[in-house]
Design an enzyme around this catalytic site. Structure first.
Site, PDB file in Angstrom:
ATOM      1  CG  ASP A  39      42.621  20.519  55.707  1.00 22.38           C
ATOM      2  OD1 ASP A  39      42.891  21.833  55.406  1.00 22.38           O
ATOM      3  OD2 ASP A  39      42.786  20.380  57.197  1.00 22.38           O
ATOM      4  CE1 TYR A  67      35.205  20.254  59.556  1.00 26.47           C
ATOM      5  CE2 TYR A  67      34.414  21.283  61.533  1.00 26.47           C
ATOM      6  CZ  TYR A  67      34.732  21.299  60.105  1.00 26.47           C
ATOM      7  OH  TYR A  67      35.278  22.536  59.471  1.00 26.47           O
ATOM      8  CG  ASP A  81      46.853  16.189  58.277  1.00 26.08           C
ATOM      9  OD1 ASP A  81      47.993  15.681  58.077  1.00 26.08           O
ATOM     10  OD2 ASP A  81      46.059  16.952  57.500  1.00 26.08           O
ATOM     11  NE  ARG A 203      44.640  20.660  59.532  1.00 24.61           N
ATOM     12  CZ  ARG A 203      45.580  21.471  58.824  1.00 24.61           C
ATOM     13  NH1 ARG A 203      46.996  20.977  58.790  1.00 24.61           N
ATOM     14  NH2 ARG A 203      44.996  22.515  58.619  1.00 24.61           N
TER      15      ARG A 203
END
Length: 336
Positions: A39, A67, A81, A203
Site C-alpha cells: 500500500d 511486517y 488504516d 490492515r
C-alpha cells in the site's frame, strides 16, 4: 541483457506501480514487474524483477512475508488504516494488556480473514476500492490465510489521537486529509511483528483485533521487512539505486528462493532444448514448487518439476547474448 532482482526499500506515499515505473527508467527496459503490492502508506521490501527475472516473480509472490506494524485501538476507519476516514471511536480505558495479548493469540495460526473492502481484489471485474469510492457497500468473502507469528513488541496506553468527524481540523479538511484535531480522547497503540502467508492483510488484522476487543482498530504504520528469503538488509532506496543499480543475479536469486538441482553437462543441454531428464532423487518437485536447475558453470538453465521417472522443464532460461561492456551503475551482488 541485464536480468535479475532488485530489492527496493519502498518509500511512503509511493504505489508499487510508481516504483516499477522508476525502475523501468533506471534499468532502461519496459520488462519490469514486482512480486506483491505494498500500500502507498507502507514502506519496506518490494521485490522487483528485471527482464528474464520477471519469470521468477510468480514463485516469490506466494512466499511468506514479515511486517512491522503499529495498531491503534479505539478507532475504526473506512480503509482500516490511518489514511481512511474515521468511522467510529470507543473508549479504551478498560482495555488491558492481558486482553490485548489474548486478542492477538486468537489471530495466530490458520484463520479465515475478510480482506479490507478497499483492497485491490476484483469484484465482477472492478477493484473493490473503486467500488467503495463510488459509494458502494462492498462485502468481500473470507479467505484462508496463515499467521505464522504475531508478536507484541510494545503497548502504549493513553495515546492522544484524532477525535470524531465533528472535530475535523478545517485546514486538514481543505487539504483533503482525514486527520482530525486532538480532543483529549486517548487510545492504545500496539507495536507488533507479523509473519504471515501470502494474501494476508495486516490492515485486516488491526481491524479484527480492535473488533474482538470491542473498541475498533486500524493500522497507523506498516513496514515490510522480508518477502521470502529477501529482506531489508538487501534492500536499497530509490535514491541509492539511482546512483548504483544493485541487481541480484538471476541465478543467485533462484538459489535463495527454491530447491537446487545441480545438472551434468548433458542434462543441461537436454533441458536447454526443453527435453525431459531423469527425475530428481527426491522426486518431490512440482510445477507450483519447482527446483532451480543449474549447469556445471553455475548458469540457471531451467525450473524443473518431477513427473514420475522424469523431470520436465517448467521454465527454460535461454542464455544471454554476449555481454556488452559494463557501464557505471550496473552491478551484481550475491545474495547473503
Amino acid at each position: 541483457m541485464l536480468s535479475g532482482l532488485v530489492i527496493v526499500d519502498k518509500p511512503q506515499g509511493w504505489t508499487s506501480h510508481d516504483v516499477v515505473g522508476r525502475m523501468r527508467r533506471l534499468a532502461g527496459t519496459r520488462k519490469v514487474g514486482h512480486a506483491g503490492t505494498l500500500d502507498p502508506m507502507a514502506t519496506g521490501v518490494l521485490v522487483v524483477g528485471i527482464n528474464k527475472a520477471t519469470r521468477l516473480l510468480t514463485y516469490i509472490v506466494g512466499t511468506s512475508k514479515t511486517y512491522e506494524a503499529t495498531i491503534r485501538l479505539g478507532a475504526s476507519t473506512l480503509t482500516d488504516d490511518a489514511e481512511g476516514e474515521v468511522t467510529s471511536t470507543a473508549p479504551t480505558d478498560g482495555v488491558t494488556d492481558k486482553a490485548i495479548e489474548a486478542g492477538v493469540a486468537a489471530l495466530r495460526g490458520p484463520i479465515e480473514q475478510v480482506p479490507s473492502s478497499v483492497s485491490a481484489i476484483k469484484v465482477n471485474g472492478e477493484r473493490a476500492y473503486a467500488r467503495v469510492r463510488s459509494g458502494e457497500d462492498v462485502k468481500l468473502a473470507a479467505r484462508p490465510v496463515t499467521i505464522h507469528s504475531f508478536d507484541i513488541l510494545a503497548i502504549r496506553h493513553g495515546v492522544e489521537a484524532p477525535g470524531t468527524d465533528e472535530q475535523q481540523d478545517p485546514e486538514a479538511a481543505n487539504a483533503g486529509s482525514a486527520r482530525l484535531k486532538h480532543d483529549g480522547v486517548t487510545y492504545v497503540d500496539v507495536d507488533v511483528t507479523v509473519r504471515c502467508s501470502s494474501g494476508t492483510y495486516i490492515r485486516a488484522l488491526a481491524r479484527d483485533l480492535g473488533a474482538g476487543l470491542g473498541v475498533g482498530g486500524h493500522l497507523t504504520a506498516l513496514r515490510r521487512s522480508s518477502v521470502g528469503p529477501y529482506n531489508l538488509a538487501q534492500a536499497r532506496t530509490l535514491e541509492e539505486l539511482a546512483q548504483d543499480l544493485n541487481v541480484f543475479d538471476i541465478a543467485d536469486a533462484a538459489r535463495a528462493l527454491m530447491p537446487v538441482r545441480e545438472l551434468t553437462a548433458e542434462e543441461a543441454v537436454e533441458l536447454s532444448f526443453g527435453r525431459r531428464i531423469p527425475a530428481s532423487a527426491e522426486g518431490t518437485h512440482t510445477v507450483a514448487e519447482p527446483a532451480a536447475a543449474f549447469a556445471p558453470d553455475g548458469t540457471l538453465v531451467a525450473l524443473l518439476a518431477d513427473a514420475g521417472k522424469h523431470a520436465k522443464p517448467v521454465l527454460v532460461f535461454p542464455p544471454d547474448p554476449a555481454p556488452a561492456p559494463s557501464t557505471p551503475g550496473d552491478t551484481k551482488e550475491t545474495l547473503k
